[in-house]
Design an enzyme around this catalytic site. Structure first.
Site, PDB file in Angstrom:
ATOM      1  N   TYR A 279       8.150 110.006  59.432  1.00 55.18           N
ATOM      2  CA  TYR A 279       9.304 110.839  59.767  1.00 55.18           C
ATOM      3  C   TYR A 279      10.229 110.105  60.728  1.00 55.18           C
ATOM      4  O   TYR A 279       9.891 109.037  61.250  1.00 55.18           O
ATOM      5  CB  TYR A 279       8.846 112.186  60.346  1.00 55.18           C
ATOM      6  CG  TYR A 279       8.369 112.138  61.788  1.00 55.18           C
ATOM      7  CD1 TYR A 279       7.133 111.581  62.120  1.00 55.18           C
ATOM      8  CD2 TYR A 279       9.154 112.646  62.822  1.00 55.18           C
ATOM      9  CE1 TYR A 279       6.701 111.547  63.427  1.00 55.18           C
ATOM     10  CE2 TYR A 279       8.729 112.614  64.141  1.00 55.18           C
ATOM     11  CZ  TYR A 279       7.504 112.062  64.446  1.00 55.18           C
ATOM     12  OH  TYR A 279       7.082 112.006  65.747  1.00 55.18           O
TER      13      TYR A 279
ATOM     14  N   ARG B  26      14.095 101.803  61.147  1.00 54.55           N
ATOM     15  CA  ARG B  26      12.714 102.093  61.558  1.00 54.55           C
ATOM     16  C   ARG B  26      12.019 102.964  60.498  1.00 54.55           C
ATOM     17  O   ARG B  26      10.830 102.779  60.224  1.00 54.55           O
ATOM     18  CB  ARG B  26      12.704 102.802  62.922  1.00 54.55           C
ATOM     19  CG  ARG B  26      11.291 103.010  63.460  1.00 54.55           C
ATOM     20  CD  ARG B  26      11.277 103.537  64.876  1.00 54.55           C
ATOM     21  NE  ARG B  26      11.825 104.882  64.966  1.00 54.55           N
ATOM     22  CZ  ARG B  26      11.989 105.550  66.104  1.00 54.55           C
ATOM     23  NH1 ARG B  26      11.660 104.974  67.263  1.00 54.55           N
ATOM     24  NH2 ARG B  26      12.495 106.767  66.110  1.00 54.55           N
TER      25      ARG B  26
ATOM     26  N   ARG C  58      -5.928 115.379  44.797  1.00 52.98           N
ATOM     27  CA  ARG C  58      -6.458 114.919  46.082  1.00 52.98           C
ATOM     28  C   ARG C  58      -7.442 113.774  45.887  1.00 52.98           C
ATOM     29  O   ARG C  58      -8.601 113.991  45.550  1.00 52.98           O
ATOM     30  CB  ARG C  58      -7.125 116.092  46.816  1.00 52.98           C
ATOM     31  CG  ARG C  58      -7.358 115.821  48.275  1.00 52.98           C
ATOM     32  CD  ARG C  58      -7.917 117.038  48.981  1.00 52.98           C
ATOM     33  NE  ARG C  58      -7.919 116.808  50.426  1.00 52.98           N
ATOM     34  CZ  ARG C  58      -8.792 116.044  51.051  1.00 52.98           C
ATOM     35  NH1 ARG C  58      -9.737 115.423  50.394  1.00 52.98           N
ATOM     36  NH2 ARG C  58      -8.707 115.888  52.370  1.00 52.98           N
TER      37      ARG C  58
ATOM     38  N   LYS D 169       5.898 105.474  62.667  1.00 52.79           N
ATOM     39  CA  LYS D 169       6.190 106.876  63.011  1.00 52.79           C
ATOM     40  C   LYS D 169       5.598 107.766  61.908  1.00 52.79           C
ATOM     41  O   LYS D 169       6.308 108.253  61.015  1.00 52.79           O
ATOM     42  CB  LYS D 169       7.709 107.063  63.170  1.00 52.79           C
ATOM     43  CG  LYS D 169       8.106 108.234  64.060  1.00 52.79           C
ATOM     44  CD  LYS D 169       9.536 108.110  64.526  1.00 52.79           C
ATOM     45  CE  LYS D 169      10.112 109.388  65.100  1.00 52.79           C
ATOM     46  NZ  LYS D 169       9.467 109.911  66.295  1.00 52.79           N
TER      47      LYS D 169
ATOM     48  N   GLU E  75       2.520 105.051  76.371  1.00 52.88           N
ATOM     49  CA  GLU E  75       3.770 105.815  76.291  1.00 52.88           C
ATOM     50  C   GLU E  75       3.484 107.285  76.538  1.00 52.88           C
ATOM     51  O   GLU E  75       2.356 107.669  76.831  1.00 52.88           O
ATOM     52  CB  GLU E  75       4.430 105.606  74.935  1.00 52.88           C
ATOM     53  CG  GLU E  75       3.547 105.987  73.759  1.00 52.88           C
ATOM     54  CD  GLU E  75       4.160 105.682  72.400  1.00 52.88           C
ATOM     55  OE1 GLU E  75       5.395 105.589  72.289  1.00 52.88           O
ATOM     56  OE2 GLU E  75       3.381 105.555  71.442  1.00 52.88           O
TER      57      GLU E  75
ATOM     58  N   LEU F 143       5.315 103.395  70.016  1.00 49.27           N
ATOM     59  CA  LEU F 143       6.420 103.471  69.074  1.00 49.27           C
ATOM     60  C   LEU F 143       7.616 102.811  69.773  1.00 49.27           C
ATOM     61  O   LEU F 143       7.922 103.149  70.929  1.00 49.27           O
ATOM     62  CB  LEU F 143       6.755 104.932  68.749  1.00 49.27           C
ATOM     63  CG  LEU F 143       7.921 105.067  67.770  1.00 49.27           C
ATOM     64  CD1 LEU F 143       7.472 104.740  66.345  1.00 49.27           C
ATOM     65  CD2 LEU F 143       8.510 106.463  67.808  1.00 49.27           C
TER      66      LEU F 143
HETATM   67  N1  PLP Z   1       7.047 107.412  71.436  1.00 49.78           N
HETATM   68  C1  PLP Z   1       6.587 108.433  70.695  1.00 49.78           C
HETATM   69  C2  PLP Z   1       5.120 108.569  70.502  1.00 49.78           C
HETATM   70  C3  PLP Z   1       7.476 109.350  70.122  1.00 49.78           C
HETATM   71  O1  PLP Z   1       6.997 110.373  69.376  1.00 49.78           O
HETATM   72  C4  PLP Z   1       8.865 109.197  70.350  1.00 49.78           C
HETATM   73  C5  PLP Z   1       9.819 110.133  69.791  1.00 49.78           C
HETATM   74  O2  PLP Z   1       9.496 111.101  69.163  1.00 49.78           O
HETATM   75  C6  PLP Z   1       9.295 108.129  71.144  1.00 49.78           C
HETATM   76  C7  PLP Z   1       8.363 107.241  71.663  1.00 49.78           C
HETATM   77  C8  PLP Z   1      10.749 107.915  71.436  1.00 49.78           C
HETATM   78  O3  PLP Z   1      11.407 107.393  70.291  1.00 49.78           O
HETATM   79  P1  PLP Z   1      12.955 107.563  70.078  1.00 49.78           P
HETATM   80  O4  PLP Z   1      13.625 107.112  71.327  1.00 49.78           O
HETATM   81  O5  PLP Z   1      13.266 106.682  68.924  1.00 49.78           O
HETATM   82  O6  PLP Z   1      13.203 109.008  69.812  1.00 49.78           O
END
Ligand code: PLP
Length: 279
Positions: A33, A52, A100, A147, A179, A204
Site C-alpha cells: 500500500y 516506492r 487459497r 510497505k 522507527e 521504511l
Molecule cells: N515508517 C512506517 C513503519 C510507516 O508506516 C510510515 C508511514 O506510514 C513511515 C515510516 C513514514 O513514511 P512516509 O513519510 O512515507 O509516510
C-alpha cells in the site's frame, strides 16, 4: 454527498467496494500500500511515493501494468469525486483473487483499491505540546522496507502504548532505534545535528523523512543517517516523528524521561519548512 472509492477500474459508493473472500490481501496480507497527501489540487511528493509503490510491488513479485500517470490520474479523479481539496489517498494493491494456496503464482490480476479521506487535524497546539512514546521491542519481520499490508505488529505495539497512557511507540531492535509504529524517528543532539537511522531493511524509507533530511540540509544543519540507541534517544535535545499525514510530531517524553516541556526549535523550523514546501 456519499463517499466514493475505487475498486478495480470502477468508482463506486464506498460501501459497495466489496472484495471477494479469496482475495490474497484478505487471506494472507499479500499486498502492498501507499499513503499520499493531497493539497491544492496536487499530490505531495507523488513521484517518490509512486516509485516506492512500484518498488514494493517488485519486491513482493506482484506483476502489473500500471504506470505513474495511472495512479496520479486515479488520485485526482477520486479527490474530485469526493469534493475534497485536501486530504490523503490510500492505495492498496493485493496479489489478486485465487484459491487459497501457500505460494504466490504470477499471472493473476491484482486487486486495486483506493480511498480518500479528509486530513486528520493535527493542530499547531498539539504539535507544540508534543507526544509521549514508549520504546518497545521491534517484533516485525526483516523486510519492513517494503510497505506491505502486514501491520499487525505495528498495530499491537501502538495499542500497547495507548494502554500504558502513551501516544505512540518507537521500535528498538538489537539495542538500536528503528522507527515509530507508523513513522520515522529523528533526534537532534546537543550540537543541533539532526540524526535519523540509515535506510536499511529495518525501516521504511519514509518520503517525509527524505524530504525533512533535504530541508534540514538546505538550512545548513548537519544531518547524520546512522544507527542510534535508546540512550542517545532519551538524552537527545529534541525527538520527532515524521509521516505523510501527520507530517512532523514532536516527542516530548520517552518512557519516563522528559525530553523537553514543548516542541524544540529545530523541530519547529523543519515542520514550518515542510508546511511551506507543501504550500
Ligand atoms: N515508517 C512506517 C513503519 C510507516 O508506516 C510510515 C508511514 O506510514 C513511515 C515510516 C513514514 O513514511 P512516509 O513519510 O512515507 O509516510
Amino acid at each position: 454527498m456519499s463517499r466514493i472509492s475505487y475498486l478495480n477500474g470502477k468508482f463506486l459508493p464506498h460501501d459497495d467496494c466489496l472484495v471477494p473472500i479469496d482475495d490474497r490481501g484478505l487471506q494472507f496480507g499479500d499486498g502492498v500500500y501507499e499513503v499520499i497527501l493531497f493539497k491544492n489540487n496536487k499530490l505531495i511528493d507523488s513521484n517518490p511515493h509512486i516509485e516506492r509503490l512500484f518498488r514494493s510491488l517488485n519486491e513482493v513479485k506482484i506483476s502489473h501494468n500500471f504506470d505513474k500517470e495511472f495512479f496520479q490520474n486515479l488520485a485526482k479523479e477520486l479527490f474530485q469525486k469526493n469534493n475534497l481539496k485536501k486530504g490523503s489517498i490510500y492505495l492498496q494493491i493485493s496479489r489478486g483473487v485465487m484459491n487459497r494456496i501457500q505460494n504466490c503464482p504470477t499471472g493473476f490480476e491484482p486487486t486495486v483499491v483506493a480511498t480518500v479521506s479528509p486530513l486528520k487535524n493535527f493542530s499547531q497546539e498539539e504539535f507544540e505540546e508534543g507526544i509521549s512514546v514508549i520504546t518497545s521491542d521491534d517484533i516485525r519481520w526483516h523486510r519492513v522496507d517494503i510497505k506491505s499490508l502486514n501491520l499487525l505488529p505495528a498495530v499491537l505495539t501502538n495499542q500497547k502504548a495507548k494502554d500504558l497512557n502513551f501516544n505512540d511507540a518507537i521500535f528498538v531492535r538489537d539495542g538500536f532505534v528503528t522507527e515509530g509504529t507508523f513513522a520515522n524517528v529523528f533526534i537532534v543532539d546537543k550540537n543541533d545535528t539532526v540524526i535519523t537511522r540509515n535506510a536499511d531493511n529495518f525501516i521504511l524509507q519514509g518520503i517525509t523523512r527524505n524530504r525533512i533530511i533535504d530541508l534540514a540540509k538546505k538550512r545548513n544543519l548537519k544531518v547524520e543517517e546512522r544507527k542510534f540507541g535508546v540512550e542517545e534517544l532519551t538524552n537527545a535535545k529534541e525527538v520527532f516523528l515524521t509521516s505523510s499525514t501527520l507530517i512532523l510530531r514532536s516527542v516530548t517524553k520517552v518512557n519516563d524521561k522528559i525530553i523537553s516541556n514543548k516542541a524544540g526549535e529545530i523541530s519547529k523550523l523543519l515542520r514550518e519548512d515542510y508546511l511551506n514546501f507543501i504550500g
